[in-house]
Motif scaffolding. Sequence first.
Motif, PDB file in Angstrom:
ATOM      1  N   SER A   1      -2.530   9.655  -3.890  1.00 29.29           N
ATOM      2  CA  SER A   1      -3.328   8.477  -3.525  1.00 29.29           C
ATOM      3  C   SER A   1      -3.673   8.535  -2.043  1.00 29.29           C
ATOM      4  O   SER A   1      -3.035   9.254  -1.271  1.00 29.29           O
ATOM      5  CB  SER A   1      -2.552   7.188  -3.820  1.00 29.29           C
ATOM      6  OG  SER A   1      -1.373   7.122  -3.017  1.00 29.29           O
TER       7      SER A   1
ATOM      8  N   MET B   1       0.819   3.121   2.268  1.00 31.09           N
ATOM      9  CA  MET B   1       1.522   3.400   1.019  1.00 31.09           C
ATOM     10  C   MET B   1       0.905   4.624   0.359  1.00 31.09           C
ATOM     11  O   MET B   1      -0.318   4.724   0.238  1.00 31.09           O
ATOM     12  CB  MET B   1       1.430   2.198   0.082  1.00 31.09           C
ATOM     13  CG  MET B   1       2.031   0.910   0.649  1.00 31.09           C
ATOM     14  SD  MET B   1       3.827   0.897   0.547  1.00 31.09           S
ATOM     15  CE  MET B   1       4.039   0.776  -1.223  1.00 31.09           C
TER      16      MET B   1
ATOM     17  N   ASP C   1       6.891   5.813  -7.763  1.00 28.52           N
ATOM     18  CA  ASP C   1       6.472   6.980  -6.984  1.00 28.52           C
ATOM     19  C   ASP C   1       5.971   6.625  -5.590  1.00 28.52           C
ATOM     20  O   ASP C   1       5.467   7.492  -4.868  1.00 28.52           O
ATOM     21  CB  ASP C   1       5.346   7.730  -7.723  1.00 28.52           C
ATOM     22  CG  ASP C   1       5.813   8.313  -9.038  1.00 28.52           C
ATOM     23  OD1 ASP C   1       7.030   8.558  -9.179  1.00 28.52           O
ATOM     24  OD2 ASP C   1       4.960   8.525  -9.931  1.00 28.52           O
ATOM     25  N   MET C   2       6.120   5.363  -5.203  1.00 26.63           N
ATOM     26  CA  MET C   2       5.497   4.898  -3.971  1.00 26.63           C
ATOM     27  C   MET C   2       6.434   5.018  -2.764  1.00 26.63           C
ATOM     28  O   MET C   2       7.607   4.649  -2.825  1.00 26.63           O
ATOM     29  CB  MET C   2       5.038   3.446  -4.123  1.00 26.63           C
ATOM     30  CG  MET C   2       4.056   3.221  -5.259  1.00 26.63           C
ATOM     31  SD  MET C   2       2.572   4.269  -5.141  1.00 26.63           S
ATOM     32  CE  MET C   2       1.866   3.672  -3.601  1.00 26.63           C
ATOM     33  N   TYR C   3       5.853   5.525  -1.668  1.00 31.97           N
ATOM     34  CA  TYR C   3       6.566   5.643  -0.392  1.00 31.97           C
ATOM     35  C   TYR C   3       5.691   5.041   0.699  1.00 31.97           C
ATOM     36  O   TYR C   3       4.457   5.181   0.680  1.00 31.97           O
ATOM     37  CB  TYR C   3       6.869   7.100  -0.070  1.00 31.97           C
ATOM     38  CG  TYR C   3       7.956   7.700  -0.935  1.00 31.97           C
ATOM     39  CD1 TYR C   3       9.254   7.833  -0.461  1.00 31.97           C
ATOM     40  CD2 TYR C   3       7.673   8.128  -2.231  1.00 31.97           C
ATOM     41  CE1 TYR C   3      10.260   8.385  -1.245  1.00 31.97           C
ATOM     42  CE2 TYR C   3       8.674   8.679  -3.026  1.00 31.97           C
ATOM     43  CZ  TYR C   3       9.956   8.804  -2.532  1.00 31.97           C
ATOM     44  OH  TYR C   3      10.942   9.339  -3.316  1.00 31.97           O
TER      45      TYR C   3
ATOM     46  N   SER D   1       1.494   7.623  -2.983  1.00 33.67           N
ATOM     47  CA  SER D   1       2.162   7.957  -4.243  1.00 33.67           C
ATOM     48  C   SER D   1       2.506   9.449  -4.245  1.00 33.67           C
ATOM     49  O   SER D   1       1.630  10.305  -4.097  1.00 33.67           O
ATOM     50  CB  SER D   1       1.250   7.638  -5.433  1.00 33.67           C
ATOM     51  OG  SER D   1       1.844   8.070  -6.643  1.00 33.67           O
TER      52      SER D   1
ATOM     53  N   SER E   1       0.271  13.719  -1.491  1.00 34.96           N
ATOM     54  CA  SER E   1       0.161  12.435  -2.182  1.00 34.96           C
ATOM     55  C   SER E   1      -1.041  12.442  -3.122  1.00 34.96           C
ATOM     56  O   SER E   1      -2.069  13.074  -2.844  1.00 34.96           O
ATOM     57  CB  SER E   1       0.030  11.287  -1.179  1.00 34.96           C
ATOM     58  OG  SER E   1      -1.195  11.371  -0.471  1.00 34.96           O
TER      59      SER E   1
ATOM     60  N   GLU F   1       9.737   2.786  -1.757  1.00 36.90           N
ATOM     61  CA  GLU F   1       9.406   1.445  -2.212  1.00 36.90           C
ATOM     62  C   GLU F   1       9.800   1.265  -3.681  1.00 36.90           C
ATOM     63  O   GLU F   1      10.763   0.592  -3.993  1.00 36.90           O
ATOM     64  CB  GLU F   1       7.904   1.191  -2.027  1.00 36.90           C
ATOM     65  CG  GLU F   1       7.471   1.114  -0.568  1.00 36.90           C
ATOM     66  CD  GLU F   1       8.048  -0.094   0.144  1.00 36.90           C
ATOM     67  OE1 GLU F   1       8.057  -1.193  -0.440  1.00 36.90           O
ATOM     68  OE2 GLU F   1       8.523   0.065   1.285  1.00 36.90           O
TER      69      GLU F   1
END
Length: 309
Positions: free
Chosen positions: A50, A123, A91-93, A125, A48, A88
């Motif tokens: 982030s 969360m 690129d967000m999971y 990215s 990720s 989500e």
Amino acid sequence: MKNWVQFLLCVLLSAGVWLTLNLSQDYVSIVSVPVVAVSNIEGRAGVSTSEATATAQVAATGFQHLFLGRKHKRPVMVTFNAADFRYEQEDMYAISNASLYRYASQLFGDGVTVDSFISEDLMFSFPEETYRKVPVRPVLSITYDPQFMALKPMSLQPDSVLVYGEPSRLENVEYVLTRPLELTELRSSVHGKVRLEVPSGVRLSHEESIYSMEVTRYLEICSEVKIGTRNVPSGVHLAVLPSTATVVYRCVFPMTSDPSANARFYIDYRDFTGSRTGRCVVRSEGIPSNVIDFNVSPEVFDCLVREAE
């Protein structure tokens, strides 16, 4: 002076024992951990870009709490199962608190018990990455004990992988090889793991494959068979030379039935019409399930056609 030294040593020893006893006790406190996620989401980066902060009420010894306070000043890398993520947007999971319990040891260390997570779902990215799917090819060196052989070719799981990288590098990757796997004098089935060779400049979705191969004892049976014909039009005679062949069957031991009882070998007239030379490979039918493999000699037959009388 000597008495003072002894007194100070006793005080220090008592303080050390008291501190050790107290730090050995379990305490409950709230701990926050910055997290970078590692996962294998199809078409996404492996790490990720982030961070997220996991906050939980944990039970641990005093020593462990001291260690946690020093350890988690930097983000911890936690490997999450891709199936635990919820997409989500963009690129967000997200990963739910309910799933985080399975990763407690990675988040806080062994021996730490998580009573409850206080933070919301984490969360992360994961940007998109260019990739292609290619097969995995085993690099094998296998020998068997006499009268033993593989029941079927070796299987790999996964038998294909995703290769991530720049398009210029991906276009040259048609398949991925395993590390050389040497198996000698086999007389029983084999299972295990084998590492994959990573082509230069790319990343693979999997680092290894699980291999499996059934090995069995066999018997060889030899039979002389007549070569028949199929799909020959009315009014046409298809001659096959030679008209007989030798078939060697390899059958699972113990043999439960004669493999030659229902087996038939023939030349298909449609193969003959599609051949430029009039030479055809024999076809078969009725081969029983206890036959692992068989060889026909000769393999190719000369075919001549003439009008039936």
